[in-house]
Design a protein around this motif. Sequence first.
Motif, mmCIF file in Angstrom:
data_model
loop_
_atom_site.group_PDB
_atom_site.id
_atom_site.type_symbol
_atom_site.label_atom_id
_atom_site.label_comp_id
_atom_site.label_asym_id
_atom_site.label_seq_id
_atom_site.Cartn_x
_atom_site.Cartn_y
_atom_site.Cartn_z
ATOM 1 N N SER A 107 -3.944 -10.319 -4.690
ATOM 2 C CA SER A 107 -3.440 -9.378 -5.692
ATOM 3 C C SER A 107 -1.915 -9.437 -5.718
ATOM 4 O O SER A 107 -1.288 -9.161 -4.691
ATOM 5 N N PRO A 108 -1.333 -9.812 -6.882
ATOM 6 C CA PRO A 108 -1.930 -10.286 -8.123
ATOM 7 C C PRO A 108 -2.744 -11.570 -7.901
ATOM 8 O O PRO A 108 -2.431 -12.364 -7.018
ATOM 9 N N ILE B 234 -4.454 -6.978 -10.757
ATOM 10 C CA ILE B 234 -3.892 -6.326 -9.573
ATOM 11 C C ILE B 234 -4.805 -5.171 -9.154
ATOM 12 O O ILE B 234 -5.238 -4.375 -9.987
ATOM 13 N N ILE C 229 5.218 -9.208 -11.498
ATOM 14 C CA ILE C 229 4.461 -8.047 -11.957
ATOM 15 C C ILE C 229 5.015 -7.619 -13.313
ATOM 16 O O ILE C 229 6.232 -7.607 -13.519
ATOM 17 N N HIS D 262 2.631 -3.468 -7.435
ATOM 18 C CA HIS D 262 1.959 -4.155 -6.340
ATOM 19 C C HIS D 262 1.907 -3.243 -5.126
ATOM 20 O O HIS D 262 2.919 -2.689 -4.701
ATOM 21 N N GLN E 30 -1.729 -8.622 -15.379
ATOM 22 C CA GLN E 30 -0.708 -7.694 -14.897
ATOM 23 C C GLN E 30 0.334 -8.383 -14.012
ATOM 24 O O GLN E 30 1.359 -7.799 -13.700
ATOM 25 N N GLY E 31 0.032 -9.611 -13.618
ATOM 26 C CA GLY E 31 0.943 -10.327 -12.736
ATOM 27 C C GLY E 31 0.647 -11.810 -12.734
ATOM 28 O O GLY E 31 -0.162 -12.306 -13.517
#
Length: 400
Positions: free
Chosen positions: A173-174, A181, A211, A217, A321-322
Amino acid sequence: MKPQLANRVHTLTPSTTLAITAKAKDLKEQGIDVIGLGAGEPDYNTPQNILDAALKSMNEGKTKYTPAGGLPALKKAVIDKLQRDQELSYEPSEILVGIGAKHVLYTFFQVFLNELDEVIIPIPYWVSYPEQVKLAGGVPVYIEGTAKQQYKITAQQIKSAITDKTRAIILNSPSNPSGMIYSETELQEIALVCKEANIWIISDEIYEKLIYGDAQHVSIAQVSDDAKERTIIINGVSKSHSMTGWRIGYAAGNKQIIKAMTDLASHSTSNPATTSQYAAIEAYTGTQDAVEEMRAAFESRLEIIFPKVTAIPGFKVLKPQGAFYLLPDVSEAARMTGYVSVDAFVEAILTEANVAVIPGSGFGAPSTIRLSYATSLDLLEAAVARIDSFVRSKWQEDLL
């Protein structure tokens, strides 16, 4: 004479990524204008201050062996970074610096897994996770994170997959390839399941600096004291500072595991490249302006290219998201253009539209493709236009 290879080699799955990359290279060598959207690295050079620090270290004669687990100054820089960014405290004995995050992860599995130990791997996954588990004698156990779940898995899914052989779970994550994420709440729920089952957590956070929007994060090691105790963080400078070729990554966590990893590294790699370590010290202690500049550029490209990809017939894509990838489900597009599989669709896009993308089959998600936007906006727009034209020209309404 035909060699007899070790049995472990026969467990490896051939890389669809490398196959497409090789074919794209062949076409380019034939003079064909191929646009590659398979890049897993930033299209920026390493920032100048880092280059200068590396050269300075060489000119000062800092070109000899270092401790197997990394220079003390680099360990300190990693510790300071973890305190600054995640408010996590570590000691030097809890840090290993290695030859890129990939090899650090490989070293972890080698010292951690015994034969037939199980490791839970979310789908979609980075291509090397299952292969590294298998090379260490372990067994990958897959859990699918569907598009409805934003390509993430749930605590309940994990709980249902745990057996008496489960040793660990990998979280990314990411994510590569989805760009999604995990939220703090989701991580708290996962951490609780891991505590109840007494399993370890490998947290791959290599894309943490990339991000977008309102996303944040959070490391799973942050959510509780217990989570920190059972988590091994894997990270490095490759993506955050555009240093993929320098090969510097690190692990942070339990000192017994870190010691075992360091002992193995002493017999396998001696130490990470000395010059690269001095470059990484500057990456973590120097100005971070270039990091933000690169992140902002990726976000700008995403905002421009995302609606264009969404508009391609038969492409269903969630906004990441990232990281710097799109993971559209193209199963409908493949079917409506007459291809028996997404892999065949990907090959046709390469040979007929001259765009190289990565089939999702390599990530455990065969209905998808991965598009990297770590390339110039001009090339991105040209590539997406080619794909759009290709799909529209082959679309067959009678296949509905």
